[in-house]
Design an enzyme around this catalytic site. Structure first.
Site, mmCIF file in Angstrom:
data_model
loop_
_atom_site.group_PDB
_atom_site.id
_atom_site.type_symbol
_atom_site.label_atom_id
_atom_site.label_comp_id
_atom_site.label_asym_id
_atom_site.label_seq_id
_atom_site.Cartn_x
_atom_site.Cartn_y
_atom_site.Cartn_z
ATOM 1 N N ASP A 125 0.843 -1.197 0.000
ATOM 2 C CA ASP A 125 0.000 0.000 0.000
ATOM 3 C C ASP A 125 0.879 1.249 0.000
ATOM 4 O OD1 ASP A 125 -2.268 -1.549 0.142
ATOM 5 O OD2 ASP A 125 -2.660 -1.141 2.259
ATOM 6 N N LYS A 126 0.321 2.331 -0.499
ATOM 7 C CA LYS A 126 1.047 3.602 -0.506
ATOM 8 C C LYS A 126 1.489 4.002 0.893
ATOM 9 C CE LYS A 126 0.585 8.400 -2.112
ATOM 10 N NZ LYS A 126 -0.289 9.365 -2.843
#
Length: 240
Positions: A59-60
């Protein structure tokens, strides 16, 4: 080749370079995909001056270890190893809340809910499977979690900890208070591929709460040496 080793000023730091893959320590806030500018793979290709292939994602908001293959053949081999649960992954997280249980399984199907968040269900058709242990500290105002996911669903760990009433610190999508970052880090990888054994541990170094945790990580220095329950997906058995 000069490698950038300062993660606080870069999208990533190089942890290892082999004939078959590159291992990076991704900074939080760096997108894997090239959405509003170059993503992690493109940035790594530009800095390392080599073609790279994605085999898994973070995930970012998540920092930590991520593998990029150096050839299509290596990417296929690593991707298969991930799909067959032959690559052990371990994550660190911090929560400011008391969990419903201090360790155990989190299992269930996941469905997309409101605000792009996911929800954990009680059904087990194509479940997300994780096991976690945790540790509190007398002198620190949070609890640390070590999580071993056995599947690779979107937001799996974030949803797992939210489901036991311990949302990850900074993860406002899952009802935690805002922080300087989301305190989730891809901490360790262990696998055997290309006729070699590999094991990597990368402690987090961005975020004040993670810095406070640094001295407490010795018992988890080699997470694969801890006692973990086993889980084997029936679908994986059928494909072998």
């Amino acid at each position: 080749m000069a490698l950038n080793t300062n993660l606080t000023e870069a999208a990533f730091r190089v942890v290892a370079v082999t004939d078959h893959f590159v291992l990076l320590n991704k900074a939080p806030g760096i997108s894997f995909h090239s959405d509003d500018g170059p993503g992690l793979v493109v940035l790594a290709e530009q800095e390392l001056q080599m073609k790279l292939y994605a085999v898994h994602r973070l995930d970012k908001v998540t920092s930590g270890l991520i593998l990029l293959a150096r050839s299509a053949a290596a990417a296929a081999k690593l991707s298969k190893a991930f799909s067959l649960q032959q690559i052990e992954k371990y994550y660190l997280a911090i929560s400011l809340d008391k969990p419903l249980k201090k360790q155990g399984w989190v299992k269930g199907d996941m469905v997309l809910g409101r605000r792009s968040g996911w929800k954990l269900l009680k059904t087990m058709h194509q479940p997300a499977i994780s096991y976690f242990i945790s540790q509190g500290f007398a002198d620190l105002p949070f609890r640390a979690f070590l999580i071993k996911p056995f599947t690779g669903k979107t937001h799996q760990i974030r949803v797992a900890l939210k489901s036991v009433s311990a949302p990850i610190a900074g993860d406002v999508l899952y009802q935690a208070e805002a922080e300087s970052r989301v305190y989730l880090h891809a901490y360790a990888l262990k696998f055997s591929v290309f006729n070699q054994d590999f094991a990597y541990v990368c402690p987090p170094d961005i975020g004040q709460r993670f810095k406070q945790l640094t001295q407490q990580l010795q018992p988890w220095a080699k997470p694969w040496c801890l006692t973990w329950p086993s889980y084997k997906n029936k679908a994986i058995k059928a494909t072998k």
